[in-house]
Scaffold this active site. Structure first.
Site, PDB file in Angstrom:
ATOM      1  N   LEU A 100      38.641  28.336  42.373  1.00 59.16           N
ATOM      2  CA  LEU A 100      39.252  29.679  42.285  1.00 59.16           C
ATOM      3  C   LEU A 100      40.320  29.786  43.364  1.00 59.16           C
ATOM      4  O   LEU A 100      40.030  29.512  44.528  1.00 59.16           O
ATOM      5  CB  LEU A 100      38.200  30.772  42.551  1.00 59.16           C
ATOM      6  CG  LEU A 100      37.059  30.925  41.541  1.00 59.16           C
ATOM      7  CD1 LEU A 100      36.039  31.936  42.065  1.00 59.16           C
ATOM      8  CD2 LEU A 100      37.579  31.372  40.174  1.00 59.16           C
ATOM      9  N   HIS A 101      41.524  30.166  42.981  1.00 57.54           N
ATOM     10  CA  HIS A 101      42.556  30.333  44.009  1.00 57.54           C
ATOM     11  C   HIS A 101      43.587  31.413  43.682  1.00 57.54           C
ATOM     12  O   HIS A 101      44.469  31.693  44.485  1.00 57.54           O
ATOM     13  CB  HIS A 101      43.294  29.021  44.256  1.00 57.54           C
ATOM     14  CG  HIS A 101      44.234  28.647  43.139  1.00 57.54           C
ATOM     15  ND1 HIS A 101      43.807  28.147  41.949  1.00 57.54           N
ATOM     16  CD2 HIS A 101      45.579  28.756  43.038  1.00 57.54           C
ATOM     17  CE1 HIS A 101      44.850  27.939  41.161  1.00 57.54           C
ATOM     18  NE2 HIS A 101      45.938  28.303  41.788  1.00 57.54           N
ATOM     19  N   ARG A 102      43.494  32.029  42.495  1.00 57.83           N
ATOM     20  CA  ARG A 102      44.499  33.048  42.145  1.00 57.83           C
ATOM     21  C   ARG A 102      44.362  34.247  43.072  1.00 57.83           C
ATOM     22  O   ARG A 102      43.241  34.724  43.306  1.00 57.83           O
ATOM     23  CB  ARG A 102      44.276  33.551  40.721  1.00 57.83           C
ATOM     24  CG  ARG A 102      44.455  32.522  39.678  1.00 57.83           C
ATOM     25  CD  ARG A 102      45.878  32.434  39.179  1.00 57.83           C
ATOM     26  NE  ARG A 102      45.984  31.217  38.419  1.00 57.83           N
ATOM     27  CZ  ARG A 102      47.061  30.446  38.377  1.00 57.83           C
ATOM     28  NH1 ARG A 102      48.144  30.779  39.056  1.00 57.83           N
ATOM     29  NH2 ARG A 102      47.074  29.365  37.655  1.00 57.83           N
ATOM     30  N   ARG A 124      44.066  28.475  50.053  1.00 60.32           N
ATOM     31  CA  ARG A 124      44.242  29.928  49.984  1.00 60.32           C
ATOM     32  C   ARG A 124      42.893  30.649  50.013  1.00 60.32           C
ATOM     33  O   ARG A 124      42.774  31.762  50.533  1.00 60.32           O
ATOM     34  CB  ARG A 124      44.975  30.264  48.674  1.00 60.32           C
ATOM     35  CG  ARG A 124      45.151  31.719  48.469  1.00 60.32           C
ATOM     36  CD  ARG A 124      45.870  32.072  47.175  1.00 60.32           C
ATOM     37  NE  ARG A 124      46.512  33.345  47.390  1.00 60.32           N
ATOM     38  CZ  ARG A 124      47.780  33.495  47.699  1.00 60.32           C
ATOM     39  NH1 ARG A 124      48.580  32.469  47.778  1.00 60.32           N
ATOM     40  NH2 ARG A 124      48.273  34.683  47.924  1.00 60.32           N
ATOM     41  N   ASP A 166      40.189  29.457  37.636  1.00 61.73           N
ATOM     42  CA  ASP A 166      41.345  30.287  37.302  1.00 61.73           C
ATOM     43  C   ASP A 166      42.623  29.450  37.327  1.00 61.73           C
ATOM     44  O   ASP A 166      43.722  29.984  37.333  1.00 61.73           O
ATOM     45  CB  ASP A 166      41.444  31.502  38.244  1.00 61.73           C
ATOM     46  CG  ASP A 166      41.494  31.126  39.713  1.00 61.73           C
ATOM     47  OD1 ASP A 166      41.719  29.937  40.036  1.00 61.73           O
ATOM     48  OD2 ASP A 166      41.315  32.035  40.554  1.00 61.73           O
TER      49      ASP A 166
END
Ligand code: UD1
Length: 363
Positions: A204-206, A239, A282
């Site tokens: 997950l990084h969005r 991130r 994502d």
């Protein structure tokens, strides 16, 4: 000479097959330009080695920054580079990251034609920086190279002339097909102490998922709950790392069935997708890779710019609501998940098709 632009991790597996196909064809020399948007070895350097990408001719070393600031730095640095070193015959940009739009803009303003690999993708979600990058990049490009059949319809709807649009397939699949045999002999599963089909792989990084604790905390609560039944392996993007730390998780930690690992090199990541019971992600690229590898993919987003991964592939859009994700998980556990079908032109031969188009227009 053509410039090929890379900046962020997902650009590298798209540029590598093209670099190889251009070298084999011999019509154009490729000058590889790295903007430096991603700079950690785990996000960039290791991929050059594994994918056989030649070292870049230049690294513009722009680094991280706010959306406008990073895009502006790339625009300025690449324009300077072009003015200093002379104009190439054309520029190839890939994907939808800030490096993509900034370099397309720098080139277009200097009257250098640009080709966009992965044109026509649209999530219709303007809160995503990538959606803005996609729309603007297509508008700047002479050659629009389409990977997802939806892109053909979308570009026509936006009024692009058909002679600018070329359906060439998905170039990431070229890298996947080439590297899969070596990925299959990766020791990553044994190293992590997990077995095929007996874990879930998470990335997950969005910004929409990870930047706010309000969204990330319930997602992490759900992952911890599901990890009581099957191990979850979470590869943490840079991130995401500070956001997880704010929630009290540490890098490398194992908590119950949930294990955090560093961003993975290309082949280990491919193996982790291929052997997973399911993937929670994502990432646009991982949606595509899961579809090709026929692994159930929980797309943790409200939408996707890659609808073919849902229509024909193994991906389902589950959003970020834990209740919806839990429902989908129960369906998977009950054996109710669609079977992926082959996707047109996702066959490992996209790069030579792109080279034929470039030769036809620019040679
Ligand atoms: C970028 C792309 C995204 C893509 C993703 C893949 C844009 C708008 N976003 O997001 O579409 O899916 O890459 O990884 O271009 N950082 C490091 N080391 C690095 C790079 C970044 O620590 O090598 C950290 C920095 O704290 C930085 C943050 O990650 O501020 C975000 O990096 P950035 O390049 O802004 O965007 P990504 O989230 O990586």
């Amino acid at each position: 000479m053509l410039d090929g632009i890379v900046g962020a991790r997902p650009n590298l597996m798209k540029m590598a097959p093209l670099a190889r196909a251009l070298a084999e064809d011999g019509t154009f020399e490729l000058r590889l330009v790295h903007t430096g948007q991603h700079y950690d070895s785990q996000m960039s350097g290791s991929f050059f080695d594994e994918l056989g990408l030649p070292p870049p001719a230049v690294n513009l070393e722009v680094g991280s920054g706010r959306q406008g600031q990073q895009t502006a730095r790339i625009l300025e640095a690449y324009e300077d580079f072009l003015l200093r070193t002379g104009k190439p015959r054309g520029v190839i940009v890939v994907g939808d990251v800030n490096s993509t739009v900034a370099c397309a803009l720098a080139a277009a303003k200097l009257q250098i034609p640009v080709a966009h690999v992965e044109a026509g993708l649209r999530s219709f979600d303007h809160s995503m920086p990538e959606e803005i990058n996609r729309i603007l990049t297509d508008a700047l490009c002479e050659i629009l190279l389409v990977s997802d059949p939806s892109g053909l319809i979308q570009l026509a709807r936006e009024g692009y002339a058909t002679d600018r649009i070329h359906f060439v397939g998905n170039i990431m699949v070229d890298s996947l097909v080439r590297e899969l045999p070596q990925a299959e002999s990766s020791t990553v599963l044994a190293d992590l102490g997990i077995r095929p089909q007996q874990y879930v792989y998470v990335t997950l990084h969005r910004p929409a998922n990870v930047d706010s604790a309000q969204t990330l905390r319930p997602l992490m609560d759900l992952v911890q709950e599901l990890a009581e039944d099957i191990p979850f392996v979470f590869a943490v993007h840079p991130r995401t790392a500070p956001k997880l730390a704010e929630l009290g998780f540490s890098p490398g930690e194992t908590r119950g069935g949930l294990r955090f690992i560093d961003p993975q090199p290309y082949r280990a990541n491919l193996r982790l997708i291929q052997a997973a019971r399911a993937v929670f992600t994502d990432s646009g690229g991982i949606q595509e890779e899961s579809s090709v590898l026929q692994v159930p993919c929980f797309t943790v987003r409200p939408n996707t710019e890659r609808p073919v991964t849902v229509e024909l592939g193994s991906s389902e859009i589950v959003g970020s609501d834990p209740g919806c994700i839990r429902d989908a998980w129960r369906r998977l556990c009950a054996g109710v998940w669609k079977k992926a079908a082959p996707i047109p032109l996702w066959d490992g031969h996209t790069a030579p098709r792109i080279v034929r188009v470039l030769r036809g227009v620019w040679a």
